[in-house]
Scaffold this active site. Structure first.
Site, mmCIF file in Angstrom:
data_model
loop_
_atom_site.group_PDB
_atom_site.id
_atom_site.type_symbol
_atom_site.label_atom_id
_atom_site.label_comp_id
_atom_site.label_asym_id
_atom_site.label_seq_id
_atom_site.Cartn_x
_atom_site.Cartn_y
_atom_site.Cartn_z
ATOM 1 N N ASP A 1 -1.984 -6.405 6.905
ATOM 2 C CA ASP A 1 -1.811 -5.425 6.138
ATOM 3 C C ASP A 1 -2.123 -4.217 6.883
ATOM 4 O OD1 ASP A 1 -1.881 -3.148 4.380
ATOM 5 O OD2 ASP A 1 -2.508 -4.420 2.643
ATOM 6 N N LYS B 1 1.723 4.831 0.487
ATOM 7 C CA LYS B 1 0.673 5.571 1.174
ATOM 8 C C LYS B 1 1.223 6.494 2.371
ATOM 9 C CE LYS B 1 -1.553 3.229 -1.673
ATOM 10 N NZ LYS B 1 -2.546 1.804 -1.397
ATOM 11 N N ARG C 1 20.293 -6.637 -6.315
ATOM 12 C CA ARG C 1 19.277 -7.410 -6.266
ATOM 13 C C ARG C 1 19.085 -8.242 -4.690
ATOM 14 N NH1 ARG C 1 18.790 -12.073 -8.178
ATOM 15 N NH2 ARG C 1 19.400 -11.431 -10.249
ATOM 16 N N TYR D 1 -8.353 -4.628 0.258
ATOM 17 C CA TYR D 1 -7.705 -4.117 -0.811
ATOM 18 C C TYR D 1 -8.240 -4.834 -2.241
ATOM 19 C CZ TYR D 1 -4.604 -1.283 -3.871
ATOM 20 O OH TYR D 1 -4.075 -0.629 -4.851
HETATM 21 C C1 LIG Z 1 -2.592 0.708 -2.019
HETATM 22 C C2 LIG Z 1 -2.512 -0.547 -1.245
HETATM 23 C C3 LIG Z 1 -1.892 -1.948 -1.333
HETATM 24 C C4 LIG Z 1 -1.392 -1.899 -2.746
HETATM 25 O O1 LIG Z 1 -0.035 -1.087 -2.812
HETATM 26 P P1 LIG Z 1 0.742 -0.515 -3.872
HETATM 27 O O2 LIG Z 1 1.798 -0.055 -3.489
HETATM 28 O O3 LIG Z 1 -0.047 0.277 -4.856
HETATM 29 O O4 LIG Z 1 1.176 -1.735 -4.827
HETATM 30 C C5 LIG Z 1 -2.223 -3.012 -0.697
HETATM 31 N N1 LIG Z 1 -2.885 -2.728 0.579
HETATM 32 C C6 LIG Z 1 -3.493 -1.340 0.884
HETATM 33 C C7 LIG Z 1 -4.293 -1.477 2.108
HETATM 34 C C8 LIG Z 1 -3.218 -0.641 0.139
HETATM 35 O O5 LIG Z 1 -3.993 0.483 0.544
#
Ligand SMILES: *Cc1c(COP(=O)(O)O)cnc(C)c1O
Length: 384
Positions: free
Chosen positions: A170, A195, A46, A98
């Site tokens: 983000d 993603k 961890r 999001y």
């Molecule tokens: C999918 C997404 C998240 C969250 O991510 P996870 O891996 O699903 O927890 C946060 N911000 C954006 C822009 C996203 O597309």
């Protein structure tokens, strides 16, 4: 070195003992100490894991930051960053955030007394107007999800620097291959690596990069204390996916640009949102701060009754949540990703019941057009 080269070589030359080209997966949870006070640098997984460390170093270098942190999901990454704030701190956030980040703020941060104001971050004046004496941070997505509004990172970066606010971006939709927010004054970059970075719809992961050591120390403490770290197998899978990021991003953009220009002329599609269209209000800003318009586009159909038909009719494009993989996916934001956002706020952001989002994959673009054309025409016919 060019980022394409760095990406292609990710994980290589990390294991001098064997010369392994692919970074080994260290599954051990604990590491032997030679004697009291002596450590190999690894004690407990961890706290630090050699496979995860390669990934964390890689994302920090790609974003141009000082340290990277890998988490079990994008939401775990956002949550870790939010732990930098205290009760009665105030945050300014993108209004078309999001859905999961919105839910985290509303259901968890509010409970511990953190205040939040949502503004259209593509309108710089609205960020200035939301400033309060207790404002401590600005959280931006650009382009936003799903209407792809573009925020001016340089202007926001300067404002946050002057006002001593933490700027968090983000960067999920762009990836460091095409946009590096730290160069524009951001303090932290966050990714849902699930993603585009992972790119194959087969690994859930989150990443954070800190610009300074000072914030990195705090984040490291949070990561180790909360324990939402990414496991070694998933760290490896993510590294494996990222090696082809440059190639994939180029094809995603090429296909998205072609589809957007085609959809604009389609009889069933009154509105297309894609920053690569010259008519898009964020087009010029996107040109300046990113090297790509990305692989995400959204469009409105003429009538909400067409939506179920289209989702049923598509044969190649898959009706599914998520984005950024090799396979094209179609999402219905009002019902899927943005269901937790109240309807009036949703509509004000353009997330209407006629809006569909497309994560454009790397397939042949003519196959994608043929599939969408058939589904759109079928839905139009059902209406008449
Ligand atoms: C999918 C997404 C998240 C969250 O991510 P996870 O891996 O699903 O927890 C946060 N911000 C954006 C822009 C996203 O597309």
């Amino acid at each position: 070195m060019e980022r394409t080269t760095v990406l292609a070589q990710l994980g290589n030359r990390q294991d001098p003992r064997t010369g392994s080209i692919s970074t080994p997966i260290y599954r051990a949870t604990t590491y032997a100490h030679e004697e009291l006070g002596k450590s190999t640098g690894y004690d407990y997984t961890r706290t630090g894991n050699p496979t995860r460390a390669v990934l964390e170093r890689a994302i920090a270098d790609l974003e141009g930051g000082c340290r990277g942190f890998a988490f079990a999901s994008g939401m775990a990454a956002v949550h870790a960053v939010m732990n930098l704030f205290q009760p009665s701190d105030h945050l300014i956030l993108s209004s078309d955030l999001y859905g999961g980040t919105y839910r985290l703020v509303e259901q968890f941060l509010r409970k511990i007394g953190i205040e939040a104001t949502y503004v259209d971050t593509s309108d710089f004046a609205s960020i200035e107007a939301a400033l309060q004496s207790n404002t401590k941070g600005v959280f931006v997505e650009t382009p936003t999800n799903p209407t792809l509004r573009v925020a001016d990172l340089a202007a926001i970066g300067e404002f946050c620097h002057d006002q001593k606010l933490l700027l968090m971006v983000d960067n999920t939709f762009m990836t460091p291959y095409t946009q590096r927010p730290l160069e524009y004054g951001a303090d932290l970059v966050i990714h849902s690596a699930t993603k585009f970075l992972g790119g194959h719809n087969d690994v859930l992961a989150g990443l954070v990069v800190s610009k300074t050591e000072e914030i990195a120390d705090k984040l490291y403490f949070i990561q180790n204390s909360i324990g939402s770290t990414l496991g070694p197998d998933d760290s490896w899978l993510l590294l494996r996916g990222m090696k082809t990021l440059a190639l994939r991003m180029e094809r995603h953009e090429q296909n998205a640009l072609s589809l957007a220009n085609w959809l604009v002329r389609h009889e069933a599609v009154p509105t297309v949102y894609y920053p690569g269209l010259v008519s898009h209000p964020g087009h010029q800003t996107q040109r300046l701060q990113a090297s790509s318009f990305g692989g995400m586009l959204s469009f409105e159909v003429a009538d909400a009754r067409m939506v179920p038909e289209i989702l049923k009719q598509v044969q190649l494009v898959t009706f599914a949540e998520s984005l950024g993989g090799t396979e094209s996916l179609m999402t219905y934001p009002a019902v899927q990703t943005h269901a937790d956002i109240p309807e009036d706020i949703r509509n004000a952001c353009g997330v209407t019941d006629r809006l569909l989002r497309l994560s454009v994959g790397i397939e042949d673009v003519d196959d994608l057009k043929a599939d969408l054309d058939a589904a759109l025409k079928y839905a139009l016919n059902v209406l008449h």
